[in-house]
Design a protein around this motif. Structure first.
Motif, PDB file in Angstrom:
ATOM      1  N   HIS A   1       5.881  40.210 -21.960  1.00  0.00           N
ATOM      2  CA  HIS A   1       7.087  40.534 -22.718  1.00  0.00           C
ATOM      3  C   HIS A   1       8.246  40.106 -21.827  1.00  0.00           C
ATOM      4  CE1 HIS A   1       9.475  43.659 -25.274  1.00  0.00           C
ATOM      5  NE2 HIS A   1      10.172  42.567 -25.047  1.00  0.00           N
ATOM      6  N   ALA A   2       8.914  39.040 -22.213  1.00  0.00           N
ATOM      7  CA  ALA A   2       9.772  38.298 -21.287  1.00  0.00           C
ATOM      8  C   ALA A   2      11.159  38.920 -21.104  1.00  0.00           C
ATOM      9  CB  ALA A   2       9.882  36.843 -21.727  1.00  0.00           C
ATOM     10  N   ARG A   3      11.190  40.191 -20.763  1.00  0.00           N
ATOM     11  CA  ARG A   3      12.431  40.848 -20.373  1.00  0.00           C
ATOM     12  C   ARG A   3      12.069  42.047 -19.496  1.00  0.00           C
ATOM     13  NH1 ARG A   3      15.529  41.473 -25.225  1.00  0.00           N
ATOM     14  NH2 ARG A   3      14.008  41.189 -26.884  1.00  0.00           N
ATOM     15  N   ASN A   4      13.030  42.525 -18.737  1.00  0.00           N
ATOM     16  CA  ASN A   4      12.820  43.715 -17.930  1.00  0.00           C
ATOM     17  C   ASN A   4      12.773  44.962 -18.803  1.00  0.00           C
ATOM     18  OD1 ASN A   4      13.043  42.003 -15.711  1.00  0.00           O
ATOM     19  ND2 ASN A   4      14.284  43.451 -14.536  1.00  0.00           N
ATOM     20  N   ALA A   5      12.198  46.013 -18.249  1.00  0.00           N
ATOM     21  CA  ALA A   5      12.253  47.338 -18.862  1.00  0.00           C
ATOM     22  C   ALA A   5      13.170  48.208 -18.013  1.00  0.00           C
ATOM     23  CB  ALA A   5      10.860  47.957 -18.927  1.00  0.00           C
ATOM     24  N   TRP A   6      14.110  48.868 -18.669  1.00  0.00           N
ATOM     25  CA  TRP A   6      15.001  49.787 -17.961  1.00  0.00           C
ATOM     26  C   TRP A   6      14.448  51.191 -18.145  1.00  0.00           C
ATOM     27  CZ3 TRP A   6      19.143  48.879 -14.788  1.00  0.00           C
ATOM     28  CH2 TRP A   6      19.515  47.530 -14.672  1.00  0.00           C
ATOM     29  N   LEU A   7      14.096  51.825 -17.020  1.00  0.00           N
ATOM     30  CA  LEU A   7      13.435  53.119 -17.067  1.00  0.00           C
ATOM     31  C   LEU A   7      14.408  54.270 -17.277  1.00  0.00           C
ATOM     32  CD1 LEU A   7      10.756  52.631 -14.271  1.00  0.00           C
ATOM     33  CD2 LEU A   7      10.620  52.097 -16.703  1.00  0.00           C
ATOM     34  N   GLN A   8      15.682  54.039 -17.051  1.00  0.00           N
ATOM     35  CA  GLN A   8      16.697  55.066 -17.264  1.00  0.00           C
ATOM     36  C   GLN A   8      17.865  54.452 -18.043  1.00  0.00           C
ATOM     37  OE1 GLN A   8      16.193  58.210 -16.350  1.00  0.00           O
ATOM     38  NE2 GLN A   8      14.284  57.746 -15.260  1.00  0.00           N
ATOM     39  N   GLY A   9      18.387  55.214 -18.994  1.00  0.00           N
ATOM     40  CA  GLY A   9      19.616  54.803 -19.663  1.00  0.00           C
ATOM     41  C   GLY A   9      19.443  54.032 -20.947  1.00  0.00           C
TER      42      GLY A   9
ATOM     43  N   LYS B   1      -0.757  43.607 -20.499  1.00  0.00           N
ATOM     44  CA  LYS B   1       0.531  43.298 -21.124  1.00  0.00           C
ATOM     45  C   LYS B   1       1.621  43.915 -20.262  1.00  0.00           C
ATOM     46  CE  LYS B   1       2.935  43.225 -25.593  1.00  0.00           C
ATOM     47  NZ  LYS B   1       4.228  43.851 -25.298  1.00  0.00           N
ATOM     48  N   CYS B   2       2.562  43.098 -19.813  1.00  0.00           N
ATOM     49  CA  CYS B   2       3.567  43.581 -18.862  1.00  0.00           C
ATOM     50  C   CYS B   2       4.954  43.045 -19.207  1.00  0.00           C
ATOM     51  CB  CYS B   2       3.189  43.169 -17.440  1.00  0.00           C
ATOM     52  SG  CYS B   2       3.209  41.384 -17.150  1.00  0.00           S
ATOM     53  N   ARG B   3       5.936  43.559 -18.520  1.00  0.00           N
ATOM     54  CA  ARG B   3       7.309  43.052 -18.563  1.00  0.00           C
ATOM     55  C   ARG B   3       7.509  42.107 -17.379  1.00  0.00           C
ATOM     56  NH1 ARG B   3      11.332  45.497 -22.212  1.00  0.00           N
ATOM     57  NH2 ARG B   3      10.155  46.973 -23.493  1.00  0.00           N
ATOM     58  N   LEU B   4       8.750  41.622 -17.223  1.00  0.00           N
ATOM     59  CA  LEU B   4       9.082  40.802 -16.054  1.00  0.00           C
ATOM     60  C   LEU B   4       9.331  41.671 -14.837  1.00  0.00           C
ATOM     61  CD1 LEU B   4      11.572  38.232 -17.641  1.00  0.00           C
ATOM     62  CD2 LEU B   4       9.083  38.037 -17.372  1.00  0.00           C
ATOM     63  N   GLY B   5       9.677  42.919 -15.071  1.00  0.00           N
ATOM     64  CA  GLY B   5       9.976  43.845 -13.992  1.00  0.00           C
ATOM     65  C   GLY B   5      10.633  45.076 -14.588  1.00  0.00           C
ATOM     66  N   VAL B   6      11.089  45.966 -13.735  1.00  0.00           N
ATOM     67  CA  VAL B   6      11.774  47.155 -14.208  1.00  0.00           C
ATOM     68  C   VAL B   6      13.156  47.254 -13.563  1.00  0.00           C
ATOM     69  CG1 VAL B   6       9.661  48.416 -14.715  1.00  0.00           C
ATOM     70  CG2 VAL B   6      10.679  48.612 -12.453  1.00  0.00           C
ATOM     71  N   ASP B   7      14.073  47.820 -14.325  1.00  0.00           N
ATOM     72  CA  ASP B   7      15.449  48.042 -13.864  1.00  0.00           C
ATOM     73  C   ASP B   7      16.038  46.744 -13.311  1.00  0.00           C
ATOM     74  OD1 ASP B   7      15.181  50.645 -14.698  1.00  0.00           O
ATOM     75  OD2 ASP B   7      14.605  51.390 -12.725  1.00  0.00           O
TER      76      ASP B   7
END
Length: 347
Positions: free
Chosen positions: A186-194, A154-160
């Protein structure tokens, strides 16, 4: 507290060995959600959707290896098909945890590559792993070699600020090459900060087209879609483009949607909320007899009458009474009766 002597799985069940048949059944599933999709929640969801695939909360591989397995892995036989979601980034540990889970009777091992929390990042797992496709591939390959049940990601589209489709697709391809049987996007990015984990589920924009394209370009790869799916109509529309839909918060806050979606997919007759609730009685009474407090089960029932006449009263009765000593099934009957009364007055 860690235990060294582990109890035998009290609910053994044959695991799924036919990967093709298993992944073909992914049209509806409920997302793994920390603090929510515990064993009591999953029993309720199984009543609502007899054919849906259910996922545990994320459990770290080291916890599976060293922790209290009955507490972490125990489940009721009715929960099948059931997947264990693992967290971690060490191939050896993940393989050992996968073997344990397979022995306990789980039907699938799912690797979390989507959680953005600070704690998860500090442990070098979750969404930050999308920047390390080779490491994730090594983890997947180790688990595939260790078990004969499907291993999925299970993954996102990318990060930041990752906005390259080819990078996302390359990550997926590496996991398929390693033996992953399916991918949940999970069809959105993950933001690792903020952004907090909650904000990460709401603020980054949804890009369903990336999941659609992934499936279109890789027709043999089973793809399930997660993120922002909250209605039967939306889910049915997505199923024109992908193999399955995974409901998250909607299945928890408005669980009747889960029942309605399965009925729409299978052609089964819709059952009333009251009928579904009453099916929980044997399970509730059995767990109360084991010494469990009602509040641990009733919290998962609160949304059943969401947006219905009497729904607020239903939640209020359960919320105020379930924590009291001696609370039992009678409290649920009381909440149901208050709901009936309010609904009749509205009618």
């Amino acid at each position: 507290m860690a235990v060294t002597e582990q109890a035998e799985n009290p609910f053994p069940a044959p695991s799924v060995r036919d990967t093709q048949r298993y992944v073909a059944s992914l049209r509806l599933s409920v997302a793994p959600m920390m603090d929510w999709t515990d064993r009591h929640c999953r029993v309720f969801h199984r009543i609502l959707a007899p054919g849906a695939r259910l996922y545990t909360e994320m459990v770290h591989a080291n916890a599976v290896i060293h922790g209290d397995r009955e507490r972490l892995l125990g489940f009721d036989r009715c929960e099948h098909p059931l997947a264990l979601q693992l967290g971690g980034s060490e191939p050896v540990a993940l393989a050992a945890a996968a073997r344990i889970a397979a022995d306990w009777g789980y039907d699938e091992i799912n690797l979390n590559c989507g959680c953005p929390s600070d704690r998860v990042q500090a442990g070098r797992f979750g969404a930050c792993l999308m920047r390390e496709p080779e490491l994730v591939g090594d983890c997947v390959a180790a688990m595939v070699a260790a078990v004969d049940i499907p291993v999925t990601v299970k993954c996102r589209l990318g990060v930041d600020e990752d906005n390259e489709y080819d990078r996302f697709a390359g990550f997926v391809d590496r996991q398929v090459q390693a033996g992953a049987a399916m991918v949940v996007v999970h069809a959105r990015n993950a933001w690792l900060q903020g952004l907090s984990p909650k904000e990460n589920r709401e603020i980054p924009p949804l890009r369903y087209d990336w999941a659609y394209r992934l499936k279109r370009e890789r027709p043999d790869l089973p793809v399930a879609l997660n993120g922002g799916i909250a209605s039967v109509q939306a889910a049915q529309a997505h199923l024109q483009h992908v193999d399955g839909v995974m409901l998250g918060r909607a299945a928890y806050h408005d669980p009747y949607v889960l029942h309605a979606l399965e009925a729409a997919q299978t052609g089964a007759a819709l059952r009333t909320r009251e009928e579904l609730l009453l099916q929980m009685r044997p399970y509730v009474e059995a767990r109360l007899a084991d010494g469990l407090s009602l509040k641990h089960i009733s919290k998962h029932l609160l949304g059943l009458f969401h947006a219905q006449p009497g729904g607020r009263a239903f939640r209020q009765v359960l919320s105020e009474g379930a924590h009291r000593p001696g609370a039992d099934w009678g409290l649920i009957e009381q909440a149901l009766q208050v709901t009936r009364d309010r609904a009749e007055r509205v009618a």
